[in-house]
Write a protein that holds these residues in place. Structure first.
Motif, PDB file in Angstrom:
ATOM      1  N   ARG A  33       7.743  21.455  23.919  1.00 39.89           N
ATOM      2  CA  ARG A  33       6.579  20.388  23.679  1.00 39.89           C
ATOM      3  C   ARG A  33       6.068  19.415  23.436  1.00 39.89           C
ATOM      4  N   LYS A  34       5.923  20.099  21.873  1.00 42.06           N
ATOM      5  CA  LYS A  34       5.814  18.362  20.572  1.00 42.06           C
ATOM      6  C   LYS A  34       6.966  17.267  20.625  1.00 42.06           C
ATOM      7  N   ASP A  39       6.099  13.220  19.015  1.00 43.46           N
ATOM      8  CA  ASP A  39       5.225  14.129  17.970  1.00 43.46           C
ATOM      9  C   ASP A  39       7.007  13.940  17.455  1.00 43.46           C
ATOM     10  N   ASN A  40       5.987  13.266  15.679  1.00 43.64           N
ATOM     11  CA  ASN A  40       7.108  12.670  14.917  1.00 43.64           C
ATOM     12  C   ASN A  40       7.491  14.105  14.321  1.00 43.64           C
ATOM     13  N   ILE A  45      12.597  19.345  10.173  1.00 44.65           N
ATOM     14  CA  ILE A  45      14.161  18.948   9.793  1.00 44.65           C
ATOM     15  C   ILE A  45      13.555  19.000   8.701  1.00 44.65           C
ATOM     16  N   PHE A  46      12.936  18.686   7.941  1.00 39.03           N
ATOM     17  CA  PHE A  46      12.710  19.200   6.382  1.00 39.03           C
ATOM     18  C   PHE A  46      12.172  20.405   6.490  1.00 39.03           C
ATOM     19  N   HIS A  47      11.671  20.713   7.083  1.00 37.55           N
ATOM     20  CA  HIS A  47      11.467  22.566   6.890  1.00 37.55           C
ATOM     21  C   HIS A  47      12.625  23.277   7.052  1.00 37.55           C
ATOM     22  N   MET A  48      13.741  22.356   8.584  1.00 39.25           N
ATOM     23  CA  MET A  48      15.066  23.889   8.501  1.00 39.25           C
ATOM     24  C   MET A  48      15.896  23.292   7.445  1.00 39.25           C
ATOM     25  N   GLU A 128      13.658   8.977  16.459  1.00 39.10           N
ATOM     26  CA  GLU A 128      13.807   9.024  17.615  1.00 39.10           C
ATOM     27  C   GLU A 128      14.672   9.693  17.898  1.00 39.10           C
ATOM     28  N   ILE A 129      15.852   9.804  17.021  1.00 37.50           N
ATOM     29  CA  ILE A 129      16.810  10.409  17.015  1.00 37.50           C
ATOM     30  C   ILE A 129      16.774  11.771  17.251  1.00 37.50           C
ATOM     31  N   GLU A 130      16.210  11.996  15.807  1.00 39.34           N
ATOM     32  CA  GLU A 130      15.483  13.805  15.380  1.00 39.34           C
ATOM     33  C   GLU A 130      15.114  14.170  17.172  1.00 39.34           C
TER      34      GLU A 130
END
Length: 215
Positions: A33-34, A39-40, A45-48, A128-130
């Motif tokens: 849903r995010k 959502d940004n 991604i940095f957490h991953m 957007e790619i993320e």
């Protein structure tokens, strides 16, 4: 009474199985849903990235082993296809403990991703790619996981013959499978984003106009 008792037990087990699936579904759909809400996802991604570094170093290195004996070849083979860092060598790593290695690799990975972000003229392009990559990977992995959980449910009844509660076994095995799916989502998403390339559109030069009259 015996038949009704059996039927009640079957219905209760089905509800317990469904409860496990619903708990997992709520987690996935919350993240999904995010993405759909725009959502940004940069922090995610940095957490991953940091999770992947932690898990890979934990798998390949140990504080109980002398740093000189760490298997850096294995570490390179697992980590570099996902996060394309410079190959890890004993000369390049000036660390004595596993946590120090994690810290160094996380810093390098974050800087590398920031360099990837800088390749895009506008920040929103990479954002957007993320979202697109993450949504695609989540959907594909979640569908595979649902199929795997269905197969697990079909075979878990055999646990009853081993004097083990099939619902408890389903929850435990399903938890491990869910964690494996989360790990796969992180690795596939991160690997795709580190290797994404901007496609340059080349404009064709106009053909020279014919000015002479000679055929």
């Amino acid at each position: 009474k015996k038949i009704e008792g059996n039927n009640f037990g079957i219905r209760k087990n089905l509800l317990d199985y469904d409860q496990v699936n619903n708990e997992q579904r709520e987690i996935i759909y919350k993240e999904r849903r995010k993405v759909l809400d725009g959502d940004n996802m940069r922090d995610s991604i940095f957490h991953m990235i940091t999770d992947i570094v932690d898990n890979t170093v934990d798998m390949c290195c140990s504080d109980d082993v002398d740093p000189e004996e760490w298997d850096l070849n294995e570490l390179n083979s697992v980590l570099l296809p996902i996060i394309p860092l410079e190959p890890l060598t004993k000369e390049r790593l000036h660390v004595k403990k596993k946590n120090e290695m994690k810290h160094q690799l996380k810093e390098e990975a974050v800087k590398l991703y920031e360099m990837k972000e800088a390749e895009f003229p506008e920040a929103e392009q990479i954002r957007e790619i993320e979202r697109v990559v993450l949504l695609k990977v989540i959907d594909a992995r979640w569908m595979d996981h649902i199929d795997d959980m269905d197969q697990l449910r079909e075979g878990i009844g055999m646990q009853a013959y081993g004097q083990r509660d099939p619902v408890v076994e389903y929850r435990l095995v399903g938890f491990d499978m869910f964690n494996d799916m989360i790990k796969a989502i992180q690795e596939e998403t991160t690997g795709a984003l580190f290797h994404v390339q901007i496609e340059q559109k080349l404009q064709k030069e106009e053909a020279p106009k014919i000015t002479g009259t000679n055929k």
